[in-house]
Design a protein around this motif. Structure first.
Motif, PDB file in Angstrom:
ATOM      1  N   ARG A   6       2.025   3.811  -2.720  1.00 18.74           N
ATOM      2  CA  ARG A   6       2.695   2.524  -2.661  1.00 18.74           C
ATOM      3  C   ARG A   6       2.388   1.960  -1.300  1.00 18.74           C
ATOM      4  NH1 ARG A   6       4.290  -1.872  -1.785  1.00 18.74           N
ATOM      5  NH2 ARG A   6       6.018  -3.018  -2.462  1.00 18.74           N
ATOM      6  N   LEU A   7       2.526   2.936  -0.372  1.00 22.23           N
ATOM      7  CA  LEU A   7       2.244   2.249   1.068  1.00 22.23           C
ATOM      8  C   LEU A   7       0.892   2.239   1.281  1.00 22.23           C
ATOM      9  CD1 LEU A   7       4.857   4.746   2.678  1.00 22.23           C
ATOM     10  CD2 LEU A   7       4.994   2.349   2.565  1.00 22.23           C
ATOM     11  N   ASP A  14      -0.778  -1.092  -8.316  1.00 18.94           N
ATOM     12  CA  ASP A  14      -2.033  -0.442  -7.804  1.00 18.94           C
ATOM     13  C   ASP A  14      -1.809   1.036  -7.431  1.00 18.94           C
ATOM     14  OD1 ASP A  14      -3.438  -2.802  -8.165  1.00 18.94           O
ATOM     15  OD2 ASP A  14      -3.387  -3.495  -6.052  1.00 18.94           O
ATOM     16  N   ALA A  15      -0.693   1.101  -7.111  1.00 19.30           N
ATOM     17  CA  ALA A  15      -0.136   2.531  -6.323  1.00 19.30           C
ATOM     18  C   ALA A  15      -0.192   3.557  -7.825  1.00 19.30           C
ATOM     19  CB  ALA A  15       1.275   2.344  -5.802  1.00 19.30           C
ATOM     20  N   GLU A  16       0.355   2.766  -8.880  1.00 13.24           N
ATOM     21  CA  GLU A  16       0.480   3.666 -10.026  1.00 13.24           C
ATOM     22  C   GLU A  16      -0.828   4.057 -10.542  1.00 13.24           C
ATOM     23  OE1 GLU A  16       2.908   1.192 -12.602  1.00 13.24           O
ATOM     24  OE2 GLU A  16       4.993   2.291 -12.125  1.00 13.24           O
ATOM     25  N   ASP A  17      -1.820   2.890 -10.543  1.00 11.67           N
ATOM     26  CA  ASP A  17      -3.224   3.048 -10.934  1.00 11.67           C
ATOM     27  C   ASP A  17      -3.832   4.224  -9.949  1.00 11.67           C
ATOM     28  OD1 ASP A  17      -2.902   1.309 -13.006  1.00 11.67           O
ATOM     29  OD2 ASP A  17      -3.780  -0.165 -11.843  1.00 11.67           O
ATOM     30  N   LEU A  18      -3.532   4.067  -8.853  1.00 11.01           N
ATOM     31  CA  LEU A  18      -4.263   5.056  -7.837  1.00 11.01           C
ATOM     32  C   LEU A  18      -3.717   6.576  -8.230  1.00 11.01           C
ATOM     33  CD1 LEU A  18      -5.864   5.497  -5.408  1.00 11.01           C
ATOM     34  CD2 LEU A  18      -3.997   5.170  -3.958  1.00 11.01           C
ATOM     35  N   ASN A  51      -8.378   5.696  -3.022  1.00 15.10           N
ATOM     36  CA  ASN A  51      -7.902   4.582  -2.192  1.00 15.10           C
ATOM     37  C   ASN A  51      -9.070   3.800  -1.503  1.00 15.10           C
ATOM     38  OD1 ASN A  51      -5.775   2.461  -1.604  1.00 15.10           O
ATOM     39  ND2 ASN A  51      -5.941   3.521   0.321  1.00 15.10           N
ATOM     40  N   THR A  52      -9.733   4.695  -0.785  1.00 15.59           N
ATOM     41  CA  THR A  52     -10.928   4.111   0.165  1.00 15.59           C
ATOM     42  C   THR A  52     -11.934   3.552  -0.827  1.00 15.59           C
ATOM     43  OG1 THR A  52     -10.639   5.911   1.627  1.00 15.59           O
ATOM     44  CG2 THR A  52     -12.454   4.780   1.925  1.00 15.59           C
ATOM     45  N   ASP A  53     -12.307   4.007  -1.891  1.00 15.45           N
ATOM     46  CA  ASP A  53     -13.123   3.646  -2.708  1.00 15.45           C
ATOM     47  C   ASP A  53     -12.736   2.017  -3.021  1.00 15.45           C
ATOM     48  OD1 ASP A  53     -14.755   5.612  -2.286  1.00 15.45           O
ATOM     49  OD2 ASP A  53     -14.094   6.705  -4.342  1.00 15.45           O
ATOM     50  N   ARG A  54     -11.354   2.156  -3.663  1.00 15.73           N
ATOM     51  CA  ARG A  54     -10.678   0.784  -4.208  1.00 15.73           C
ATOM     52  C   ARG A  54     -10.745  -0.164  -3.048  1.00 15.73           C
ATOM     53  NH1 ARG A  54      -6.075  -1.718  -3.778  1.00 15.73           N
ATOM     54  NH2 ARG A  54      -5.501  -0.277  -1.985  1.00 15.73           N
ATOM     55  N   VAL A  55     -10.488   0.152  -2.098  1.00 13.36           N
ATOM     56  CA  VAL A  55     -10.415  -0.933  -0.738  1.00 13.36           C
ATOM     57  C   VAL A  55     -11.939  -1.375  -0.696  1.00 13.36           C
ATOM     58  CG1 VAL A  55     -10.071  -1.174   1.613  1.00 13.36           C
ATOM     59  CG2 VAL A  55      -8.435   0.019   0.332  1.00 13.36           C
ATOM     60  N   TRP A  63      -9.385 -11.297  -2.651  1.00 16.00           N
ATOM     61  CA  TRP A  63      -8.683 -11.274  -1.091  1.00 16.00           C
ATOM     62  C   TRP A  63      -7.137 -11.142  -1.550  1.00 16.00           C
ATOM     63  CZ3 TRP A  63      -5.890 -15.324   1.656  1.00 16.00           C
ATOM     64  CH2 TRP A  63      -5.613 -15.036   2.824  1.00 16.00           C
ATOM     65  N   LEU A  64      -6.353 -10.165  -1.266  1.00 17.20           N
ATOM     66  CA  LEU A  64      -4.921  -9.739  -1.510  1.00 17.20           C
ATOM     67  C   LEU A  64      -4.017 -10.404  -0.467  1.00 17.20           C
ATOM     68  CD1 LEU A  64      -5.066  -6.310  -3.049  1.00 17.20           C
ATOM     69  CD2 LEU A  64      -5.054  -8.488  -4.243  1.00 17.20           C
ATOM     70  N   THR A  65      -2.921 -11.227  -0.938  1.00 18.09           N
ATOM     71  CA  THR A  65      -2.012 -11.395   0.192  1.00 18.09           C
ATOM     72  C   THR A  65      -0.627 -11.348  -0.281  1.00 18.09           C
ATOM     73  OG1 THR A  65      -1.383 -13.523   1.681  1.00 18.09           O
ATOM     74  CG2 THR A  65      -2.173 -14.157  -0.523  1.00 18.09           C
ATOM     75  N   THR A  66       0.515 -11.417   0.540  1.00 18.83           N
ATOM     76  CA  THR A  66       1.696 -11.327  -0.056  1.00 18.83           C
ATOM     77  C   THR A  66       2.314 -12.881  -0.193  1.00 18.83           C
ATOM     78  OG1 THR A  66       2.630 -10.941   2.276  1.00 18.83           O
ATOM     79  CG2 THR A  66       2.335  -9.120   0.841  1.00 18.83           C
ATOM     80  N   ARG A  67       1.648 -13.528   0.076  1.00 19.09           N
ATOM     81  CA  ARG A  67       2.372 -15.195   0.258  1.00 19.09           C
ATOM     82  C   ARG A  67       1.188 -16.014  -0.636  1.00 19.09           C
ATOM     83  NH1 ARG A  67       2.058 -15.359   6.489  1.00 19.09           N
ATOM     84  NH2 ARG A  67       3.489 -13.730   7.003  1.00 19.09           N
ATOM     85  N   VAL A  68       2.172 -16.961  -1.436  1.00 15.95           N
ATOM     86  CA  VAL A  68       1.609 -17.927  -2.147  1.00 15.95           C
ATOM     87  C   VAL A  68       1.266 -19.119  -1.289  1.00 15.95           C
ATOM     88  CG1 VAL A  68       1.824 -19.375  -4.344  1.00 15.95           C
ATOM     89  CG2 VAL A  68       2.862 -16.770  -4.224  1.00 15.95           C
TER      90      VAL A  68
END
Length: 166
Positions: A6-7, A14-18, A51-55, A63-68
């Motif tokens: 998660r971190l 995504d954390a569950e998938d990872l 995770n490195t491969d995913r990134v 492009w992921l963001t926490t804001r709409v």
């Protein structure tokens, strides 16, 4: 593993998938994992590499963001806001530095354990940690929330990574 994932990912799904993909890879290579000196570190390294491969894949496609962008609304819950700030700060770090910070300070592992998990030297872990902490120090208020970090890291003062070597 889920908390660390998660971190690393910044997203629960995504954390569950990872974690799931890391455990599947470990299952497929179970004989090799079982014969390893440190099977636990082997599985953690599988997760870090996944995770490195995913990134790498995400950089190209989305492009992921926490804001709409349409209507930013601040989160009212203090603990969720702090977690969001921490996740956002970690997302700005390169994958290796993020992995070192998460494993070293948030998972409370020793430098040698982190080096074993990442398959690198203790000196490399130290330099990644120093560079990551320097980058995090530039973001006001982020490190103050982390218990267990050195006082210099929490206050935002201290030498730059290049100066720390001398």
């Amino acid at each position: 593993m889920l908390r660390t994932a998660r971190l690393l990912t910044g997203n629960h799904h995504d954390a569950e998938d990872l974690v799931q993909s890391a455990l599947v890879k470990a299952y497929v290579k179970w004989e090799r994992v079982r014969r390893a000196d440190e099977p636990d570190a082997y599985v953690w390294r599988i997760m870090i590499n996944a995770n490195t491969d995913r990134v790498r894949l995400l950089r190209v496609r989305e492009w992921l963001t926490t804001r709409v962008p349409e209507c930013p609304v601040p989160d009212r819950a203090d603990d969720i806001a702090e977690r969001g700030a921490l996740t956002e700060a970690l997302s700005r770090l390169p994958a290796r530095q993020r992995a070192v910070i998460v494993l070293r300070y948030l998972e409370d592992r020793s430098e040698s354990e982190v080096a074993d998990i990442l398959g690198t030297h203790v000196g490399t872990v130290r330099s990644h940690a120093a560079r990551a902490l320097y980058r995090l120090r530039e973001q006001p208020g982020v490190l103050a929330e982390w218990a267990g970090l050195p006082d210099a890291a929490r206050t935002g003062v201290g030498p730059r990574p290049e100066e720390a070597r001398s």
